[in-house]
Design an enzyme around this catalytic site. Structure first.
Site, PDB file in Angstrom:
ATOM      1  N   GLU A 277      33.726 -14.465  29.613  1.00 51.97           N
ATOM      2  CA  GLU A 277      33.750 -15.169  31.205  1.00 51.97           C
ATOM      3  C   GLU A 277      34.824 -14.231  31.790  1.00 51.97           C
ATOM      4  O   GLU A 277      34.332 -14.366  33.044  1.00 51.97           O
ATOM      5  CB  GLU A 277      33.800 -16.665  31.186  1.00 51.97           C
ATOM      6  CG  GLU A 277      32.258 -17.406  30.407  1.00 51.97           C
ATOM      7  CD  GLU A 277      30.923 -16.812  31.223  1.00 51.97           C
ATOM      8  OE1 GLU A 277      31.197 -17.578  31.904  1.00 51.97           O
ATOM      9  OE2 GLU A 277      30.153 -17.181  30.717  1.00 51.97           O
ATOM     10  N   TRP A 280      33.042 -11.694  32.948  1.00 52.12           N
ATOM     11  CA  TRP A 280      32.015 -11.302  34.090  1.00 52.12           C
ATOM     12  C   TRP A 280      33.313 -11.334  35.380  1.00 52.12           C
ATOM     13  O   TRP A 280      32.568 -10.742  36.220  1.00 52.12           O
ATOM     14  CB  TRP A 280      31.652 -12.949  34.354  1.00 52.12           C
ATOM     15  CG  TRP A 280      30.094 -12.475  33.452  1.00 52.12           C
ATOM     16  CD1 TRP A 280      30.173 -12.946  32.404  1.00 52.12           C
ATOM     17  CD2 TRP A 280      29.497 -12.298  33.919  1.00 52.12           C
ATOM     18  NE1 TRP A 280      28.696 -12.655  32.250  1.00 52.12           N
ATOM     19  CE2 TRP A 280      28.444 -12.476  33.317  1.00 52.12           C
ATOM     20  CE3 TRP A 280      28.483 -11.503  34.817  1.00 52.12           C
ATOM     21  CZ2 TRP A 280      26.830 -11.971  32.915  1.00 52.12           C
ATOM     22  CZ3 TRP A 280      27.452 -11.026  35.079  1.00 52.12           C
ATOM     23  CH2 TRP A 280      26.480 -11.295  34.203  1.00 52.12           C
ATOM     24  N   TRP A 308      13.300 -15.007  54.009  1.00 48.00           N
ATOM     25  CA  TRP A 308      13.216 -16.387  54.261  1.00 48.00           C
ATOM     26  C   TRP A 308      13.580 -17.745  54.766  1.00 48.00           C
ATOM     27  O   TRP A 308      12.703 -17.237  56.055  1.00 48.00           O
ATOM     28  CB  TRP A 308      14.880 -16.484  53.420  1.00 48.00           C
ATOM     29  CG  TRP A 308      16.057 -15.336  52.358  1.00 48.00           C
ATOM     30  CD1 TRP A 308      16.135 -14.446  52.298  1.00 48.00           C
ATOM     31  CD2 TRP A 308      16.176 -15.686  51.249  1.00 48.00           C
ATOM     32  NE1 TRP A 308      16.926 -14.002  51.520  1.00 48.00           N
ATOM     33  CE2 TRP A 308      16.673 -14.245  50.142  1.00 48.00           C
ATOM     34  CE3 TRP A 308      15.259 -16.889  50.864  1.00 48.00           C
ATOM     35  CZ2 TRP A 308      16.480 -14.361  48.879  1.00 48.00           C
ATOM     36  CZ3 TRP A 308      15.436 -16.634  48.970  1.00 48.00           C
ATOM     37  CH2 TRP A 308      16.711 -15.332  48.294  1.00 48.00           C
ATOM     38  N   ASN A 343      30.391 -24.880  36.871  1.00 49.88           N
ATOM     39  CA  ASN A 343      29.874 -23.333  36.290  1.00 49.88           C
ATOM     40  C   ASN A 343      28.424 -23.686  36.180  1.00 49.88           C
ATOM     41  O   ASN A 343      27.062 -23.069  36.804  1.00 49.88           O
ATOM     42  CB  ASN A 343      30.536 -21.981  35.417  1.00 49.88           C
ATOM     43  CG  ASN A 343      29.866 -21.405  35.885  1.00 49.88           C
ATOM     44  OD1 ASN A 343      29.746 -21.341  37.218  1.00 49.88           O
ATOM     45  ND2 ASN A 343      29.566 -20.760  34.402  1.00 49.88           N
ATOM     46  N   TRP A 361      20.251 -16.315  50.099  1.00 50.47           N
ATOM     47  CA  TRP A 361      21.369 -17.214  49.207  1.00 50.47           C
ATOM     48  C   TRP A 361      22.436 -16.505  50.410  1.00 50.47           C
ATOM     49  O   TRP A 361      23.659 -17.320  50.118  1.00 50.47           O
ATOM     50  CB  TRP A 361      21.560 -15.875  48.063  1.00 50.47           C
ATOM     51  CG  TRP A 361      21.784 -14.489  48.611  1.00 50.47           C
ATOM     52  CD1 TRP A 361      20.193 -13.481  48.598  1.00 50.47           C
ATOM     53  CD2 TRP A 361      22.680 -13.814  49.189  1.00 50.47           C
ATOM     54  NE1 TRP A 361      21.130 -12.674  49.087  1.00 50.47           N
ATOM     55  CE2 TRP A 361      22.076 -12.537  49.552  1.00 50.47           C
ATOM     56  CE3 TRP A 361      23.821 -13.994  48.922  1.00 50.47           C
ATOM     57  CZ2 TRP A 361      22.832 -11.484  49.389  1.00 50.47           C
ATOM     58  CZ3 TRP A 361      24.693 -12.359  49.269  1.00 50.47           C
ATOM     59  CH2 TRP A 361      24.223 -11.662  49.459  1.00 50.47           C
ATOM     60  N   TRP A 384      25.805 -15.976  43.546  1.00 47.51           N
ATOM     61  CA  TRP A 384      24.511 -16.181  44.768  1.00 47.51           C
ATOM     62  C   TRP A 384      23.917 -14.525  43.864  1.00 47.51           C
ATOM     63  O   TRP A 384      22.385 -15.808  44.129  1.00 47.51           O
ATOM     64  CB  TRP A 384      25.427 -16.392  45.722  1.00 47.51           C
ATOM     65  CG  TRP A 384      25.213 -17.594  45.902  1.00 47.51           C
ATOM     66  CD1 TRP A 384      26.655 -18.478  46.160  1.00 47.51           C
ATOM     67  CD2 TRP A 384      24.809 -19.212  46.091  1.00 47.51           C
ATOM     68  NE1 TRP A 384      26.943 -19.625  46.089  1.00 47.51           N
ATOM     69  CE2 TRP A 384      25.250 -20.183  46.148  1.00 47.51           C
ATOM     70  CE3 TRP A 384      23.369 -19.071  46.691  1.00 47.51           C
ATOM     71  CZ2 TRP A 384      24.881 -21.721  46.913  1.00 47.51           C
ATOM     72  CZ3 TRP A 384      23.123 -20.002  46.940  1.00 47.51           C
ATOM     73  CH2 TRP A 384      23.835 -21.327  46.577  1.00 47.51           C
TER      74      TRP A 384
END
Length: 489
Positions: A277, A280, A308, A343, A361, A384
């Protein structure tokens, strides 16, 4: 050199601090400053903001720590791009040190500061501090930035495993050998109270969030006892499985090197999963640094053509936790009440907004930016775009989270749901994940009428899924893919 200024920003600690160490290594006298930046504060959406209060409390501790070492902290309130060059000239320093930032606005600000300092013959030094690796330190064999996470992670870990690789995790000494010393500012600079900054106290204390280095130490000590169980518990929001360190990493009250070194040394499933993590986190900083267009546009440009839905009522229902899907609504209630969201739930609600409600998003990213205590542009944008399938190494566009399945899998007894949606407290486990399936007679007996006490689903998931597939197929030019295993995850 005779004198230097350390400009604290998102690194509110006095230990293992790259800019502070380098300043003390190179200058005889070192001043310290922080700016409550109006360019940032004026963008905040409300008169009270937990993040401002967190910073304020952290500065109290930082100032005390610097004073104990013979120095002090000048606290200014203005536009940092103007205040820092002016302060550097006033102090007569030869260099300003500030830890590197990767956000486009911050990089533009630092470029302006650099230019103004250079006009006065002052050097601006920005070392790496908030990540383990940045810029061009982890590249493909072709010398390009990675755009897929797993190869990046493997290369990241390989650098640590190489002979001498622990160099990257070593803390900076508090005082360089033969270095300079912290000195108090030449003029008084009281820390302004929240009212002077235009803010009011929030519910930070009520939530049990302790700011500053002391809060970071306590949170880190608590998580170290649970680190070995991280992999087993991290996906279940009703359990105390995650680290709760993100706000401290965001404001630098804790050192990333300390955390990564501890996980690297400990090893085992839990520590290795948590270390991934942290990788990331580096990955998203690297992407923002190399591909700044992601701040407002899709990482993959072809997805900017997605059409969208313009649905203000749907966006408001999502923001307010009124979608009729309990796990989504409970997660949004957690965010709105505390500024925190688990998360796993960040992925669930992001998928729901983009792939069930068909809303961009960017709209979700903006809402999170205003609510999250740990808001960080790199991670927020990366998360996102991952959920929306527009980003780097993102969730495949045909993989769409089923909010009911996610609820059954990760909150099987509905403990988290009931915590944040007390109106559903009496609903049996059998129906808690899809309360609209409650028989009418049972609704009356329980005193939970769907459509009155709790909303009916705002969309039908199966129909929404079909619309999302069509939305992406129009861009990708492909037929509807065959359902794959776990597609409805």
């Amino acid at each position: 050199m005779d004198a230097a200024l350390v400009w604290f920003r998102r690194d509110l600690r006095d230990y293992d601090h790259a800019a502070l160490y380098q300043a003390l290594s190179q200058a005889r006298r070192v001043y310290c400053a922080f700016v409550f930046d109006r360019d940032i504060l004026d963008l905040l959406p409300q008169p009270w903001d937990r993040r401002v209060e967190f910073i304020h409390g952290s500065l109290v501790q930082l100032a005390a720590a610097l004073e104990a070492r013979g120095g002090g902290l000048l606290v200014l309130h203005g536009r940092a791009g103007e205040e820092i060059p002016a302060l550097a000239r006033e102090l007569g320093v030869q260099a300003v040190f500030a830890n590197r930032d990767y956000e486009p606005a911050a990089k533009a600000r630092d470029a302006r500061v650099t230019a103004r300092l250079e006009e006065a013959g002052i050097t601006f030094v920005c070392p790496k501090d908030q990540v383990i690796f940045d810029r061009d330190e982890v590249l493909t064999q072709g010398g390009r930035p990675y755009t897929v996470f797993t190869p990046y992670k493997n290369a990241w870990l390989k650098k640590l495993a190489a002979p001498g690789g622990d160099f990257w995790l070593r803390p900076y000494p508090e005082q360089p050998a033969g270095g300079g010393q912290l000195v108090p500012p030449p003029r008084a600079s009281a820390l302004p109270d929240l009212a002077a900054l235009g803010f009011a106290p929030s519910n930070l204390a009520e939530l049990g969030i302790r700011p500053g280095m002391a809060g970071a130490r306590a949170a880190w000590a608590d998580f170290q006892d649970r680190l070995g169980r991280y992999k087993a518990l991290r996906d279940f929001p009703a359990a105390k499985g995650v680290s709760y360190l993100s706000v401290h990493l965001r404001f630098g009250t804790l050192s990333i090197r300390e955390l990564a070194a501890a996980a690297w040394r400990q090893g085992g499933e839990g520590a290795e999963t948590w270390l991934a993590e942290l990788v990331w986190r580096d990955f998203y900083f690297m992407l923002l640094d190399h591909f700044p267009h992601v701040e407002g546009a899709s990482f993959k440009p072809e997805f900017d053509a997605l059409v969208w839905d313009d649905w203000p009522e749907g966006l408001a229902a999502w923001q307010q936790g009124r979608t009729g899907y309990p796990l989504v609504d409970a997660a949004m209630a957690q965010l709105n009440q505390s500024g925190y969201m688990h998360n796993r739930l960040r992925m669930v609600v992001a998928s729901f907004l983009t792939k069930d409600l068909g809303i961009s998003w960017q709209a979700g990213e903006r809402y999170f930016a205003g609510q999250l205590n740990d808001f960080d542009l790199a991670a927020n944008n990366g998360g996102w775009q991952w959920a929306a399938s527009t980003g780097c190494d993102a969730q495949p566009w045909f993989r769409i989270f089923n909010p009911v399945t996610q609820s059954e899998k990760f909150d099987p007894q509905g403990k988290f749901i009931r915590r944040y949606l007390p109106q559903l407290a009496a609903v049996p486990d059998k129906y808690i994940h899809a309360p609209w399936t409650l028989p009418p007679l049972l609704q009356r007996q329980l005193g939970v009428q769907i459509g009155r006490d709790y909303p009916a689903p705002i969309v039908d998931h199966a129909q929404a899924r079909a619309r999302t597939l069509a939305r992406f197929e129009a861009i990708k030019g492909k037929g509807k893919p065959d359902a794959g295993p776990g597609e409805e995850g």
